[in-house]
Design an enzyme around this catalytic site. Structure first.
Site, mmCIF file in Angstrom:
data_model
loop_
_atom_site.group_PDB
_atom_site.id
_atom_site.type_symbol
_atom_site.label_atom_id
_atom_site.label_comp_id
_atom_site.label_asym_id
_atom_site.label_seq_id
_atom_site.Cartn_x
_atom_site.Cartn_y
_atom_site.Cartn_z
ATOM 1 N N CYS A 253 -51.260 51.993 10.621
ATOM 2 C CA CYS A 253 -50.897 50.726 11.283
ATOM 3 C C CYS A 253 -50.277 51.042 12.638
ATOM 4 C CB CYS A 253 -49.927 49.926 10.422
ATOM 5 S SG CYS A 253 -50.327 49.852 8.664
ATOM 6 N N ALA A 255 -50.950 50.581 16.056
ATOM 7 C CA ALA A 255 -50.841 49.812 17.307
ATOM 8 C C ALA A 255 -49.436 49.219 17.446
ATOM 9 C CB ALA A 255 -51.892 48.704 17.338
ATOM 10 N N PRO A 256 -48.927 49.175 18.694
ATOM 11 C CA PRO A 256 -49.570 49.553 19.963
ATOM 12 C C PRO A 256 -49.450 51.034 20.328
ATOM 13 C CG PRO A 256 -47.440 48.582 20.398
ATOM 14 C CD PRO A 256 -47.620 48.501 18.916
ATOM 15 N N GLY A 258 -46.522 53.115 20.051
ATOM 16 C CA GLY A 258 -45.220 53.650 20.456
ATOM 17 C C GLY A 258 -44.742 54.783 19.562
ATOM 18 N N LYS A 259 -44.836 54.608 18.259
ATOM 19 C CA LYS A 259 -44.348 55.640 17.341
ATOM 20 C C LYS A 259 -45.288 56.841 17.332
ATOM 21 C CE LYS A 259 -42.116 52.106 14.553
ATOM 22 N NZ LYS A 259 -42.718 50.983 15.330
ATOM 23 N N ASP A 301 -58.976 50.620 7.616
ATOM 24 C CA ASP A 301 -58.023 49.912 6.768
ATOM 25 C C ASP A 301 -57.141 50.930 6.054
ATOM 26 O OD1 ASP A 301 -56.675 48.397 4.907
ATOM 27 O OD2 ASP A 301 -58.458 47.431 4.075
ATOM 28 N N ASP A 320 -45.712 52.044 9.294
ATOM 29 C CA ASP A 320 -45.005 50.925 9.924
ATOM 30 C C ASP A 320 -45.690 49.679 9.391
ATOM 31 O OD1 ASP A 320 -43.684 49.129 11.470
ATOM 32 O OD2 ASP A 320 -44.319 49.935 13.397
ATOM 33 N N CYS A 373 -39.999 46.021 10.232
ATOM 34 C CA CYS A 373 -39.031 45.316 11.086
ATOM 35 C C CYS A 373 -38.691 43.984 10.429
ATOM 36 C CB CYS A 373 -39.555 45.141 12.508
ATOM 37 S SG CYS A 373 -41.161 44.342 12.637
#
Length: 431
Positions: A253, A255-256, A258-259, A301, A320, A373
């Site tokens: 997962c 996108a975008p 950063g991690k 997926d 994430d 989050c």
């Protein structure tokens, strides 16, 4: 010349009444404004309009003889923006009312101008009584949907008011220095020399804090890929991974990106960035290119690895997980308008499906970091706790952070703690 408030009212009606995201509304409408100051005002109006809609939208039912939401949605949104200008932006009363009335005419609704003026004047006359009524309920006091206010009170009874208050405070701008391109000391010095207030984060090794949002593309080092924008709560994930050179790493997962980029900045690892949405995956590519990093980008997926996995186990997996985003309302105020209580069970089932699917891909002795989050236990320690009961080869690793509190499994940072976004973390190790 385009009237910024009129444009904002049309866009806010799309956000609040038609489900358009704040990002999409800005991308659609901002190019219509030539002046950067007008674009900044548009962003402020839309952000605060979305943030405070659930406070001021209900009061219009008391100020209007007939509701306007269906018949004149843009005028209804303009009235919300008028109250936001008076109560949140604290603009001079005469200027706020006059500009809002003028926006009515700019929207080609001249016959509504008198009504808009009368409603705002009545608000001024009855302000104290109306505010007292709004403050009497947590959902209108803090501009949160009633279901979320109730859920937060259930999950965090002692902190729920503070959480909702933090959701309505402008967050700082946090950067993550790209240690492969520069040092944090050097970048902070350059920012300060260019007139920006910038400080190294107290305990995040790569974090830099600026007190207010700004156009990051104008900051020194942006074009050279010396930093990325990433809240400190998200930067914690890479610390928990405890990377070593040579490891195989999966960022599910992604996108975008950063991690994924942070993981690559920290160690020489072979990283697979997995993303279900091909359109969103384009942002991963853009971020990798700007920061001078490379990864194996896969469209697939996370819950069905048989379609994309090559059979070689990963030493580290970062999930994430898709979630309600209830921990980032201060940065994404429109989420509170679009998220529904019925979404939570669906999201929890998806999170469990991803955990079940990706755990077999982890090598023995490997580490899986599960984060959301979200502020809701139903997506966090409940999901992980129930999943652990079914996995004889999995154990949760205990850890602490400088902010936040332990959950039944893992750790929860609440919005505003350490000036971070709200985020949940669990670190799971395979026997």
């Amino acid at each position: 010349m385009t009237d910024t408030r009129a444009l904002a009212a049309q866009a806010l009606a799309d956000i609040a009444l038609r489900g358009t995201s704040l990002r999409d509304a800005m991308e659609r409408h901002a190019p219509k404004l030539a002046d950067s100051r007008d674009r900044a005002l548009l962003m402020a109006l839309l952000s605060d309009g979305a943030r405070w809609w659930l406070r001021f939208d209900p009061v219009l039912d008391r100020l209007l003889e007939k509701p306007l939401r269906q018949k004149e949605p843009a005028v209804h949104a303009l009235l919300v923006l008028g109250l936001v200008q008076l109560e949140i932006l604290k603009l001079p009363e005469y200027a706020a009312v006059a500009a809002t009335v003028q926006a009515t005419r700019a929207m080609q609704r001249p016959r509504m101008a008198g009504l808009v003026n009368a409603v705002l004047r009545r608000w001024q006359r009855e302000r104290e009584t109306l505010l007292a009524a709004l403050d009497a309920k947590p959902q209108t006091r803090h501009a949160h949907p009633a279901w979320l206010a109730k859920a937060l009170a259930h999950d965090w009874p002692e902190q729920s008011d503070a959480v909702m208050a933090a959701d309505n405070v402008e967050p700082p701008l946090m950067l993550r220095v790209n240690q492969r391109r520069t040092t944090r000391v050097s970048l902070v010095d350059r920012l300060r020399s260019d007139g920006y207030t910038a400080d190294a984060h107290d305990w995040l090794a790569d974090g830099i804090v600026l007190p207010h949002s700004t156009d990051v593309t104008r900051l020194p080092g942006f074009a050279a890929g010396e930093f990325a924008v990433q809240d400190g709560a998200a930067q914690i994930a890479t610390d928990l991974a405890e990377l070593r050179d040579g490891q195989r790493v999966l960022d599910a997962c992604a996108a975008p990106g950063g991690k994924a980029c942070h993981l690559l900045e920290r160690a020489d690892v072979a990283l697979t960035a997995l993303e279900f949405d091909a359109r969103r995956a384009q942002r991963i590519t853009q971020n990798l290119e700007r920061l001078g990093l490379s990864a194996n980008l896969v469209i697939g997926d996370a819950g069905q690895p048989s379609d994309w996995w090559d059979g070689t186990p990963f030493d580290r997996i970062l999930i994430d997980a898709p979630c309600s985003a209830t921990g980032v309302l201060r940065r994404r105020p429109d989420v509170r308008l679009h998220r529904r209580e019925s979404d939570i069970a669906t999201l929890a089932a998806l999170q469990r499906r991803i955990l079940d699917a990706l755990w077999p891909l982890l090598a023995p002795g490997g580490r899986l970091i599960y984060i959301t989050c979200s502020m809701l236990r139903a997506e966090n320690d409940v999901v992980v706790g129930e999943w652990l009961k079914t996995q004889v080869d999995a154990r949760a690793i205990a850890f602490t952070l400088p902010v936040g509190q332990s959950a039944a499994v893992g750790w929860q940072v609440l919005p505003g703690e350490g000036d971070l976004d709200g985020m949940y973390y669990a670190v799971l190790e395979k026997a």
